[in-house]
Write a protein that holds these residues in place. Structure first.
Motif, mmCIF file in Angstrom:
data_model
loop_
_atom_site.group_PDB
_atom_site.id
_atom_site.type_symbol
_atom_site.label_atom_id
_atom_site.label_comp_id
_atom_site.label_asym_id
_atom_site.label_seq_id
_atom_site.Cartn_x
_atom_site.Cartn_y
_atom_site.Cartn_z
ATOM 1 N N THR A 192 0.815 -1.216 0.000
ATOM 2 C CA THR A 192 0.000 0.000 0.000
ATOM 3 C C THR A 192 0.851 1.270 0.000
ATOM 4 O O THR A 192 0.318 2.370 -0.024
ATOM 5 C CB THR A 192 -0.920 0.026 1.232
ATOM 6 N N ARG A 193 2.175 1.116 0.019
ATOM 7 C CA ARG A 193 3.074 2.276 0.070
ATOM 8 C C ARG A 193 3.679 2.520 -1.304
ATOM 9 O O ARG A 193 4.240 1.614 -1.916
ATOM 10 C CB ARG A 193 4.189 2.012 1.088
ATOM 11 N N ASP A 194 3.579 3.772 -1.814
ATOM 12 C CA ASP A 194 4.210 4.054 -3.112
ATOM 13 C C ASP A 194 5.675 4.415 -2.909
ATOM 14 O O ASP A 194 6.115 4.752 -1.802
ATOM 15 C CB ASP A 194 3.464 5.149 -3.879
ATOM 16 N N TYR A 195 6.426 4.354 -4.003
ATOM 17 C CA TYR A 195 7.876 4.564 -3.902
ATOM 18 C C TYR A 195 8.239 5.963 -3.400
ATOM 19 O O TYR A 195 9.089 6.093 -2.507
ATOM 20 C CB TYR A 195 8.551 4.291 -5.249
ATOM 21 N N SER A 244 6.736 8.123 -1.421
ATOM 22 C CA SER A 244 6.531 8.327 0.014
ATOM 23 C C SER A 244 7.459 7.445 0.837
ATOM 24 O O SER A 244 7.904 7.835 1.920
ATOM 25 C CB SER A 244 5.072 8.066 0.391
ATOM 26 N N SER A 274 6.161 -8.021 0.665
ATOM 27 C CA SER A 274 6.147 -6.766 -0.090
ATOM 28 C C SER A 274 7.055 -5.706 0.512
ATOM 29 O O SER A 274 7.568 -4.844 -0.205
ATOM 30 C CB SER A 274 4.720 -6.231 -0.214
ATOM 31 N N LEU A 314 9.808 -3.739 -1.718
ATOM 32 C CA LEU A 314 9.895 -2.282 -1.808
ATOM 33 C C LEU A 314 11.267 -1.797 -1.357
ATOM 34 O O LEU A 314 11.875 -0.928 -2.005
ATOM 35 C CB LEU A 314 8.796 -1.634 -0.964
#
Length: 345
Positions: free
Chosen positions: A39-42, A44, A72, A76
């Motif tokens: 749920t975390r984008d790169y 941020s 995940s 990331l």
């Protein structure tokens, strides 16, 4: 934009040896347990990770099952390593763990050599690394001989896939036995990662922290804010996006019952008298013990990270302040001694 680390990144952070080893860790380490998954984008993620490293946070803690979904967080972090942190790999301490459920069948969790070896290989692949700095047995497995679990850790070091090994959430007797077995194999038990906070003192009651001090094992506390309870945010209700607002989350109802929140209110007054946030008081308290190498924090936002790092401005507690904290928290303590199933992480 190419990331370039702040040249002054080591000026403010404090570092402590992990037990009797040569390994130093920052007093504040960053864990990627629940906030760095799918749920975390790169952008941020990099905003937080880059700020942490610029502040001297060299240790980033993961596990095979961190996400969500499981795996995940490592994926990331692997992207961050490849795109931005690669020039700084030798300045980083990257840790991972194996012990909780990862895949179906009898070889996808707990403490067998089969599972730990396969899991470490998968973790390295997800992160694009040749080795991790620390590899942990994530929980004690009462159904696997401890010699087998420890031999898998020793093999990780001998194979060059890990530089150091540790244990997580092991009670006192199992900690002592793990240390003994590894020592006979010529491998040091570098670090123990238990839950520990003002409201969760099982490692004191169980004497695990005393055993670590005696044996020369470093200690890094996870959940030093008691799943965010010690930030004070749950005293204002269930804010959207918090663990308490998620019925699938790891926060238990017993963590936020009235007696606990009343204790947090009293602790808040002590924090204000010191010119600190609740978060900073909680971290100061965890780090007060000589056995403690680092406090492992987890954050959702950059502002939370900055609040955590603010503890560096006032780490010392007087004897009177420690006594006041003990009195304020006395009726809000949590019963969290690990059982064979371990802490749910």
């Amino acid at each position: 934009m190419i990331y370039r680390a702040d040249p002054a990144r080591y000026d403010a952070m404090q570092y402590r040896h992990s037990g009797k080893s040569g390994l130093k860790l920052p007093v504040i380490s960053l864990g990627l347990w629940q906030n760095f998954g799918g749920t975390r984008d790169y952008p941020s993620a990099m905003e937080i990770l880059g700020h942490a490293f610029d502040a001297g946070v060299t240790h980033f803690d993961l596990a095979n099952n961190y996400g969500p979904p499981p795996g995940s967080a490592e994926e990331l972090f692997g992207q961050v390593l490849a795109r931005d942190f690669r020039p700084y790999r030798d300045e980083l301490i990257v840790s991972t763990k194996a012990g909780y459920y990862m895949w179906p069948g009898p070889y996808g969790e707990f403490g067998s050599r089969k599972y730990l070896t396969a899991s470490l290989d998968q973790s390295l692949k997800r992160m694009g690394l040749d080795y991790v700095d620390i590899f942990y047995s994530h929980r004690y497995d009462p159904n696997t001989p401890l010699e087998e679990t420890m031999s898998a850790l020793a093999q990780a070091v001998r194979s060059g896939k890990a530089l150091y090994v540790g244990i997580s959430s092991y009670p006192e007797q199992e900690t002592r036995e793990a240390h003994r077995i590894l020592a006979e194999m010529g491998i040091g038990t570098t670090i123990h990662q238990p839950s520990y906070s003002i409201l969760n003192r099982w490692i004191e009651d169980d004497k695990t922290i005393d055993a670590c001090g005696e044996l020369g094992i470093g200690v890094i506390a996870f959940s030093p804010l008691a799943q965010g309870v010690l930030s004070g945010k749950y005293n204002q209700g269930m804010a959207e996006g918090t663990r308490g607002a998620d019925p699938r989350g790891s926060l238990r109802a017993s963590h936020i019952e009235p007696r606990v929140l009343a204790a947090v209110d009293k602790l808040g007054a002590i924090a204000r008298s010191r010119g600190q946030s609740m978060v900073q008081l909680a971290l100061s308290w965890v780090l007060r013990r000589k056995e403690m190498t680092s406090a492992l924090v987890g954050v959702r936002t950059l502002e939370q990270l900055k609040d955590n790092l603010g503890v560096l401005n006032n780490l010392e507690l007087t004897a009177d302040e420690i006594a006041a904290i003990d009195e304020a928290s006395r009726d809000g303590l949590m019963e969290l001694h690990p059982r064979p199933s371990g802490w749910l992480r």
